[in-house]
Design a protein around this motif. Structure first.
Motif, PDB file in Angstrom:
ATOM      1  N   ASP A 246       1.055  -0.904   0.257  1.00 61.52           N
ATOM      2  CA  ASP A 246       0.102   0.342   0.161  1.00 61.52           C
ATOM      3  C   ASP A 246       0.278   1.411  -0.140  1.00 61.52           C
ATOM      4  OD1 ASP A 246      -1.949  -1.222  -0.352  1.00 61.52           O
ATOM      5  OD2 ASP A 246      -2.872  -1.607   2.899  1.00 61.52           O
ATOM      6  N   TYR A 248       0.786   5.581   0.082  1.00 59.23           N
ATOM      7  CA  TYR A 248       0.091   6.446   0.951  1.00 59.23           C
ATOM      8  C   TYR A 248       0.343   7.414  -0.329  1.00 59.23           C
ATOM      9  CZ  TYR A 248      -2.476   3.992   4.279  1.00 59.23           C
ATOM     10  OH  TYR A 248      -3.440   2.881   4.296  1.00 59.23           O
ATOM     11  N   GLU A 278      -1.297  -0.645  -4.308  1.00 59.51           N
ATOM     12  CA  GLU A 278      -2.633  -0.085  -3.797  1.00 59.51           C
ATOM     13  C   GLU A 278      -1.881   1.281  -3.058  1.00 59.51           C
ATOM     14  OE1 GLU A 278      -7.189  -0.362  -1.075  1.00 59.51           O
ATOM     15  OE2 GLU A 278      -5.733  -1.573  -1.337  1.00 59.51           O
ATOM     16  N   LEU A 280      -3.582   5.143  -1.612  1.00 60.35           N
ATOM     17  CA  LEU A 280      -4.003   5.943  -0.691  1.00 60.35           C
ATOM     18  C   LEU A 280      -3.846   6.964  -0.721  1.00 60.35           C
ATOM     19  CD1 LEU A 280      -4.733   3.420   1.034  1.00 60.35           C
ATOM     20  CD2 LEU A 280      -6.379   2.662  -0.262  1.00 60.35           C
TER      21      LEU A 280
END
Length: 286
Positions: A246, A248, A278, A280
């Protein structure tokens, strides 16, 4: 010819050579009444079975992916190599156990016949080792097959040495003593193979990958990335590594552009061509 088909062909040839000589060794052992030859025939039968398992690993690896097995049977080669590693360790233990028994209760050995059969075994094992050694050195399934044949080859050399000592001196203790040395070498190979394949099967981080370095690299080299979390890396087999993470980013960064940039960076800098990323918004900076 691709590596999988080439490996399967090489293992098949080695298995046939090993199994064929095993039959000759059984006949020689029965005629001479030599327990040493019959025991070595059992050793070669185990190796022929292990080579057959390695062949099956290569064969199944050729099957395409499906809805039920999205990576196909690629990891079966690793499983076959793991089983072969365990077999090597068990075989080494059996040889040591038998050797201890013969040291405590020496048995008569027909040195001349033992020498002839051992020389024949050496020739066959050299051929099998040559066939396998031309394959993919990094393939763990091939390494398992190689170690089994190497064990036979070393066993033949030890048997020749022991037979020569027995023929000229009558000292039968040479047979079990040299067998223990070979068993220890086989055990080292088996332990190393189990360690490598076991690491893959429990989905450990692939050798050479530094997750801390990846996290730092992405955070400093890609614009807008604030932090990287849930970073997991594992290997499907010894050739293919996978990673999920992930990422950010701050509020003004394009999510899709960052995802593309991260995947490209992972490929270019770390050789990771199968990444699930992913992206975010970082609520801490929004």
């Amino acid at each position: 010819m691709d590596n999988t088909k080439d490996g399967r062909r090489r293992v098949a040839i080695a298995a046939l050579l090993t199994f064929s000589f095993m039959i000759a060794e059984v006949i020689g052992g029965l005629i001479s009444g030599s327990l040493a030859l019959l025991a070595d025939a059992a050793h070669m039968l185990t190796d022929a079975g292990s080579l057959a398992l390695a062949w099956l690993g290569f064969k199944l690896a050729e099957r395409p992916a499906s809805e039920e097995r999205t990576f196909g049977w690629a990891r079966f080669k690793v499983l076959a190599a793991f089983v072969n590693g365990l077999t090597l360790i068990a075989l080494a233990g059996w040889i040591i156990f038998e050797a201890i028994g013969r040291l405590l209760d020496p048995q008569p050995i027909m040195g001349s016949l033992m020498l002839g059969v051992a020389i024949g075994g050496l020739v066959v094992n050299i051929l099998a080792f040559y066939v396998l050694h031309g394959g993919d050195k990094d393939d763990l399934n091939m390494q398992g097959a190689l170690w089994h044949v190497a064990g036979d080859l070393l066993g033949s050399i030890a048997a020749i040495g022991a037979a020569i000592i027995i023929v000229f001196t009558g000292w039968t203790m040479a047979d079990p003593i040299l067998s223990v040395l070979v068993a220890l070498i086989i055990a080292v190979g088996g332990i190393n193979l189990v360690r490598k394949t076991g690491h893959i099967l429990i989905e450990g981080v692939p050798p050479g990958l530094d997750l801390k370095a990846i996290r730092t690299d992405l955070s400093t080299q890609i614009e807008g990335v604030k932090r990287v979390t849930h970073l997991h890396a594992w290997a499907l087999n010894e050739h293919k590594s996978l990673i999920t993470l992930d990422v950010y980013v701050d509020g003004g960064t394009c999510l899709e552009d960052t995802r593309v940039a991260v995947k490209k960076r992972l490929l270019d800098e770390f050789g990771l061509d199968h990444a699930t990323v992913e992206v975010l918004r970082d609520q801490k900076t929004s």
